[in-house]
Design a protein around this motif. Structure first.
Motif, PDB file in Angstrom:
ATOM      1  N   UNK A   1     -33.881 -28.717  49.885  1.00  0.00           N
ATOM      2  CA  UNK A   1     -34.330 -27.435  49.328  1.00  0.00           C
ATOM      3  C   UNK A   1     -33.588 -26.276  49.989  1.00  0.00           C
ATOM      4  N   UNK A   2     -33.549 -26.253  51.321  1.00  0.00           N
ATOM      5  CA  UNK A   2     -32.860 -25.140  51.985  1.00  0.00           C
ATOM      6  C   UNK A   2     -31.356 -25.117  51.707  1.00  0.00           C
ATOM      7  N   UNK A   3     -30.672 -26.262  51.664  1.00  0.00           N
ATOM      8  CA  UNK A   3     -29.266 -26.204  51.259  1.00  0.00           C
ATOM      9  C   UNK A   3     -29.070 -25.669  49.832  1.00  0.00           C
ATOM     10  N   UNK A   4     -29.988 -25.969  48.918  1.00  0.00           N
ATOM     11  CA  UNK A   4     -29.906 -25.406  47.563  1.00  0.00           C
ATOM     12  C   UNK A   4     -30.057 -23.894  47.641  1.00  0.00           C
ATOM     13  N   UNK A   5     -31.052 -23.441  48.387  1.00  0.00           N
ATOM     14  CA  UNK A   5     -31.273 -21.993  48.536  1.00  0.00           C
ATOM     15  C   UNK A   5     -30.062 -21.329  49.170  1.00  0.00           C
ATOM     16  N   UNK A   6     -29.457 -21.998  50.148  1.00  0.00           N
ATOM     17  CA  UNK A   6     -28.284 -21.438  50.821  1.00  0.00           C
ATOM     18  C   UNK A   6     -27.112 -21.269  49.854  1.00  0.00           C
ATOM     19  N   UNK A   7     -26.890 -22.246  48.985  1.00  0.00           N
ATOM     20  CA  UNK A   7     -25.804 -22.132  48.005  1.00  0.00           C
ATOM     21  C   UNK A   7     -26.070 -20.977  47.046  1.00  0.00           C
ATOM     22  N   UNK A   8     -27.325 -20.841  46.636  1.00  0.00           N
ATOM     23  CA  UNK A   8     -27.680 -19.761  45.708  1.00  0.00           C
ATOM     24  C   UNK A   8     -27.610 -18.405  46.413  1.00  0.00           C
ATOM     25  N   UNK A   9     -27.791 -18.382  47.711  1.00  0.00           N
ATOM     26  CA  UNK A   9     -27.689 -17.160  48.508  1.00  0.00           C
ATOM     27  C   UNK A   9     -26.221 -16.779  48.712  1.00  0.00           C
ATOM     28  N   UNK A  10     -25.382 -17.762  48.984  1.00  0.00           N
ATOM     29  CA  UNK A  10     -23.969 -17.494  49.303  1.00  0.00           C
ATOM     30  C   UNK A  10     -23.096 -17.226  48.078  1.00  0.00           C
ATOM     31  N   UNK A  11     -23.358 -17.923  46.972  1.00  0.00           N
ATOM     32  CA  UNK A  11     -22.468 -17.842  45.814  1.00  0.00           C
ATOM     33  C   UNK A  11     -22.271 -16.409  45.300  1.00  0.00           C
ATOM     34  N   UNK A  12     -23.321 -15.603  45.129  1.00  0.00           N
ATOM     35  CA  UNK A  12     -23.089 -14.231  44.646  1.00  0.00           C
ATOM     36  C   UNK A  12     -22.210 -13.412  45.592  1.00  0.00           C
ATOM     37  N   UNK A  13     -22.311 -13.672  46.882  1.00  0.00           N
ATOM     38  CA  UNK A  13     -21.466 -12.967  47.848  1.00  0.00           C
ATOM     39  C   UNK A  13     -20.003 -13.363  47.655  1.00  0.00           C
ATOM     40  N   UNK A  14     -19.771 -14.649  47.450  1.00  0.00           N
ATOM     41  CA  UNK A  14     -18.405 -15.113  47.191  1.00  0.00           C
ATOM     42  C   UNK A  14     -17.875 -14.523  45.890  1.00  0.00           C
ATOM     43  N   UNK A  15     -18.714 -14.474  44.868  1.00  0.00           N
ATOM     44  CA  UNK A  15     -18.299 -13.915  43.580  1.00  0.00           C
ATOM     45  C   UNK A  15     -17.967 -12.432  43.703  1.00  0.00           C
ATOM     46  N   UNK A  16     -18.748 -11.698  44.496  1.00  0.00           N
ATOM     47  CA  UNK A  16     -18.445 -10.272  44.708  1.00  0.00           C
ATOM     48  C   UNK A  16     -17.118 -10.112  45.462  1.00  0.00           C
ATOM     49  N   UNK A  17     -16.874 -10.974  46.465  1.00  0.00           N
ATOM     50  CA  UNK A  17     -15.608 -10.923  47.205  1.00  0.00           C
ATOM     51  C   UNK A  17     -14.431 -11.226  46.273  1.00  0.00           C
ATOM     52  N   UNK A  18     -14.599 -12.206  45.400  1.00  0.00           N
ATOM     53  CA  UNK A  18     -13.553 -12.530  44.420  1.00  0.00           C
ATOM     54  C   UNK A  18     -13.273 -11.351  43.501  1.00  0.00           C
ATOM     55  N   UNK A  19     -14.329 -10.713  43.030  1.00  0.00           N
ATOM     56  CA  UNK A  19     -14.155  -9.546  42.148  1.00  0.00           C
ATOM     57  C   UNK A  19     -13.431  -8.414  42.863  1.00  0.00           C
ATOM     58  N   UNK A  20     -13.777  -8.191  44.139  1.00  0.00           N
ATOM     59  CA  UNK A  20     -13.096  -7.136  44.913  1.00  0.00           C
ATOM     60  C   UNK A  20     -11.606  -7.435  45.056  1.00  0.00           C
ATOM     61  N   UNK A  21     -11.266  -8.681  45.361  1.00  0.00           N
ATOM     62  CA  UNK A  21      -9.850  -9.061  45.503  1.00  0.00           C
ATOM     63  C   UNK A  21      -9.126  -8.900  44.175  1.00  0.00           C
ATOM     64  N   UNK A  22      -9.751  -9.351  43.093  1.00  0.00           N
ATOM     65  CA  UNK A  22      -9.128  -9.220  41.765  1.00  0.00           C
ATOM     66  C   UNK A  22      -8.951  -7.749  41.399  1.00  0.00           C
ATOM     67  N   UNK A  23      -9.949  -6.937  41.728  1.00  0.00           N
ATOM     68  CA  UNK A  23      -9.881  -5.507  41.430  1.00  0.00           C
ATOM     69  C   UNK A  23      -8.738  -4.848  42.219  1.00  0.00           C
ATOM     70  N   UNK A  24      -8.633  -5.202  43.509  1.00  0.00           N
ATOM     71  CA  UNK A  24      -7.563  -4.649  44.345  1.00  0.00           C
ATOM     72  C   UNK A  24      -6.193  -5.082  43.842  1.00  0.00           C
ATOM     73  N   UNK A  25      -6.070  -6.366  43.447  1.00  0.00           N
ATOM     74  CA  UNK A  25      -4.790  -6.856  42.933  1.00  0.00           C
ATOM     75  C   UNK A  25      -4.442  -6.184  41.613  1.00  0.00           C
ATOM     76  N   UNK A  26      -5.447  -5.910  40.796  1.00  0.00           N
ATOM     77  CA  UNK A  26      -5.235  -5.222  39.521  1.00  0.00           C
ATOM     78  C   UNK A  26      -4.718  -3.805  39.761  1.00  0.00           C
ATOM     79  N   UNK A  27      -5.288  -3.130  40.760  1.00  0.00           N
ATOM     80  CA  UNK A  27      -4.828  -1.765  41.082  1.00  0.00           C
ATOM     81  C   UNK A  27      -3.409  -1.778  41.616  1.00  0.00           C
ATOM     82  N   UNK A  28      -3.075  -2.813  42.429  1.00  0.00           N
ATOM     83  CA  UNK A  28      -1.726  -2.882  42.982  1.00  0.00           C
ATOM     84  C   UNK A  28      -0.695  -3.150  41.890  1.00  0.00           C
TER      85      UNK A  28
END
Length: 185
Positions: free
Chosen positions: A155-182
């Motif tokens: 249960x806790x590992x499931x919760x941890x994945x659901x907790x971490x994934x949105x953070x990773x997705x936001x980091x990916x979006x930031x990198x893509x956004x920065x690369x798009x601007x460059x």
């Protein structure tokens, strides 16, 4: 066709291993609960690695009630994260899947959160079935190790994945956004 045969073989081997576990150890007590979880983790990891799903289901998307992970923090996810560091799991995991600040590494890490979550969900339901069986045939007390370890190891590992994934997705979006601007400059 080869993939289906391989996945079927993994399922049959898992059933055989669990049957042997039940036959030689029984279904009561800590030892059974502990070994069952780790046998299932090994088998389910092999299954999900072979499956190589795209994980496009809406299930893996962040829900409104999950925003910013506050619900998971209230459920003690930060304490669980500290426990993972204390037992050395975080160090092993980072060694196997190093976190780098690039799209490929973060995309792979995000994929692994989905893969891990699926694995722990499968294991959770199998262990829950055993806990229900043990409760019915023996007693609720005899199923406590199964239930306790199911919460800690699934249960806790499931919760941890659901907790971490949105953070990773936001980091990916930031990198893509920065690369798009460059690229646009």
């Amino acid at each position: 066709m080869r993939k289906i045969i391989l996945l079927s073989l993994i399922i049959f081997v898992t059933i055989g291993l669990v049957y042997a576990l039940v036959f030689y150890i029984g279904v009561e007590g800590f030892l059974f609960a502990w070994v069952l979880n780790f046998v299932l983790m090994m088998c389910v990891l092999t299954f999900t690695e072979t499956l190589k799903s795209n994980f496009v289901s809406n299930y893996y998307k962040e829900k409104v009630w999950e925003r910013r992970g506050k619900i998971y923090e209230k459920l003690g996810i930060n304490l669980f994260r500290k426990l993972l560091v204390l037992v050395g799991w975080e160090k092993l995991n980072k060694k196997a899947n190093p976190v780098k600040n690039n799209i490929e590494a973060l995309t792979h890490l995000e994929y692994r959160t989905k893969q891990s979550e699926l694995g722990h969900i499968i294991i959770f339901f199998i262990v829950l079935c055993f806990a229900i069986y043990v409760t019915i045939v023996f007693s609720f007390t005899e199923s406590l190790w199964l239930l306790f370890l199911n919460v800690i190891l699934n249960v806790y590992p499931i919760l941890l994945q659901r907790y971490n994934r949105p953070r990773l997705q936001r980091a990916l979006e930031l990198i893509k956004h920065k690369q798009g601007r460059l690229h646009n400059s």
